[in-house]
Design a protein around this motif. Sequence first.
Motif, PDB file in Angstrom:
ATOM      1  N   GLU A 178       7.302   7.631  -0.563  1.00 28.78           N
ATOM      2  CA  GLU A 178       5.873   7.513  -0.862  1.00 28.78           C
ATOM      3  C   GLU A 178       5.616   6.390  -1.863  1.00 28.78           C
ATOM      4  N   LYS A 179       6.431   6.293  -2.901  1.00 27.47           N
ATOM      5  CA  LYS A 179       6.276   5.221  -3.897  1.00 27.47           C
ATOM      6  C   LYS A 179       6.467   3.853  -3.239  1.00 27.47           C
ATOM      7  N   ALA A 180       7.486   3.740  -2.398  1.00 26.77           N
ATOM      8  CA  ALA A 180       7.737   2.474  -1.707  1.00 26.77           C
ATOM      9  C   ALA A 180       6.565   2.128  -0.785  1.00 26.77           C
ATOM     10  N   PHE A 181       6.057   3.131  -0.081  1.00 26.08           N
ATOM     11  CA  PHE A 181       4.931   2.923   0.824  1.00 26.08           C
ATOM     12  C   PHE A 181       3.700   2.450   0.055  1.00 26.08           C
ATOM     13  N   LYS A 182       3.397   3.111  -1.066  1.00 22.55           N
ATOM     14  CA  LYS A 182       2.225   2.728  -1.855  1.00 22.55           C
ATOM     15  C   LYS A 182       2.363   1.300  -2.366  1.00 22.55           C
ATOM     16  N   SER A 183       3.542   0.967  -2.841  1.00 23.41           N
ATOM     17  CA  SER A 183       3.776  -0.384  -3.346  1.00 23.41           C
ATOM     18  C   SER A 183       3.609  -1.415  -2.234  1.00 23.41           C
ATOM     19  N   ASN A 184       4.205  -1.144  -1.088  1.00 24.65           N
ATOM     20  CA  ASN A 184       4.097  -2.068   0.047  1.00 24.65           C
ATOM     21  C   ASN A 184       2.665  -2.144   0.576  1.00 24.65           C
ATOM     22  N   SER A 185       1.955  -1.029   0.558  1.00 23.92           N
ATOM     23  CA  SER A 185       0.563  -1.018   1.027  1.00 23.92           C
ATOM     24  C   SER A 185      -0.314  -1.885   0.135  1.00 23.92           C
ATOM     25  N   GLU A 186      -0.129  -1.759  -1.155  1.00 22.79           N
ATOM     26  CA  GLU A 186      -0.925  -2.568  -2.082  1.00 22.79           C
ATOM     27  C   GLU A 186      -0.610  -4.053  -1.898  1.00 22.79           C
ATOM     28  N   THR A 187       0.656  -4.375  -1.726  1.00 21.09           N
ATOM     29  CA  THR A 187       1.046  -5.768  -1.492  1.00 21.09           C
ATOM     30  C   THR A 187       0.424  -6.278  -0.196  1.00 21.09           C
ATOM     31  N   PHE A 188       0.475  -5.457   0.847  1.00 23.13           N
ATOM     32  CA  PHE A 188      -0.101  -5.846   2.136  1.00 23.13           C
ATOM     33  C   PHE A 188      -1.604  -6.070   2.008  1.00 23.13           C
ATOM     34  N   LYS A 189      -2.306  -5.152   1.340  1.00 18.31           N
ATOM     35  CA  LYS A 189      -3.747  -5.295   1.166  1.00 18.31           C
ATOM     36  C   LYS A 189      -4.078  -6.581   0.406  1.00 18.31           C
ATOM     37  N   THR A 190      -3.337  -6.827  -0.654  1.00 14.13           N
ATOM     38  CA  THR A 190      -3.566  -8.038  -1.451  1.00 14.13           C
ATOM     39  C   THR A 190      -3.342  -9.288  -0.607  1.00 14.13           C
ATOM     40  N   ASN A 191      -2.247  -9.309   0.150  1.00 16.77           N
ATOM     41  CA  ASN A 191      -1.956 -10.468   1.003  1.00 16.77           C
ATOM     42  C   ASN A 191      -2.993 -10.621   2.112  1.00 16.77           C
ATOM     43  N   TYR A 192      -3.454  -9.518   2.661  1.00 10.12           N
ATOM     44  CA  TYR A 192      -4.477  -9.549   3.707  1.00 10.12           C
ATOM     45  C   TYR A 192      -5.765 -10.163   3.153  1.00 10.12           C
ATOM     46  N   GLU A 193      -6.196  -9.666   1.991  1.00 10.38           N
ATOM     47  CA  GLU A 193      -7.421 -10.181   1.377  1.00 10.38           C
ATOM     48  C   GLU A 193      -7.276 -11.667   1.040  1.00 10.38           C
ATOM     49  N   LYS A 194      -6.104 -12.059   0.583  1.00  9.41           N
ATOM     50  CA  LYS A 194      -5.855 -13.469   0.257  1.00  9.41           C
ATOM     51  C   LYS A 194      -5.913 -14.322   1.527  1.00  9.41           C
ATOM     52  N   ALA A 195      -5.317 -13.840   2.612  1.00 10.38           N
ATOM     53  CA  ALA A 195      -5.325 -14.590   3.871  1.00 10.38           C
ATOM     54  C   ALA A 195      -6.748 -14.743   4.407  1.00 10.38           C
TER      55      ALA A 195
END
Length: 186
Positions: free
Chosen positions: A43-60
């Motif tokens: 769950e911790k890994a998923f949350k961390s990866n999800s936040e990174t993905f969201k940030t990268n998505y918004e940046k893209a």
Amino acid sequence: MTKKSTNTAAVDPTAVTKEIEDMVATGRKSLQEAFLNGTEAAEKAFKSNSETFKTNYEKAVAEGKSGFEKVIKTLEGSQFYDKKSAEAFVKASNAAVEKSEKIGAALIDFGTGSLQDVFNVTKTIAETEDMTKVVEIQTEFAKNSMQNYVSEMGKFNTLVADAAKSVVEPFGAQYAASLDMFSKQA
């Protein structure tokens, strides 16, 4: 001929049963703890990866918008650029970017929410001792998951239909304006 020893100690079945039950309970508790620890780590890994993905998505998305604006500004200086014709394309493109951003964000939220629900129910099941309760929890989770899926797909259909309408609309206005201009010239 030798005599075999018949020295058998009396085995208390109640004591053996109790010892086996204790071993099973200890083993079950160890498995539950290991499963919960594994679930928490995932769950911790998923949350961390999800936040990174969201940030990268918004940046893209932001970089895509910026790039599109630069291309339009570059084209505006060209002798072949027709502002009236390009306006519909620009409006449609802006609408497509805006709507795809909303759809993408909704998909990300749905996926992360669904997986978070899986983590929550997994923890609850791991902590539950009663198998009847486990079946009830799983049944309720399956029912809620299906209802949530159907509801979200309805929302996605609405978002996609709205996006299609928003993208096509500027071309309809441009088509009507061109038709009007053509009919006046005739």
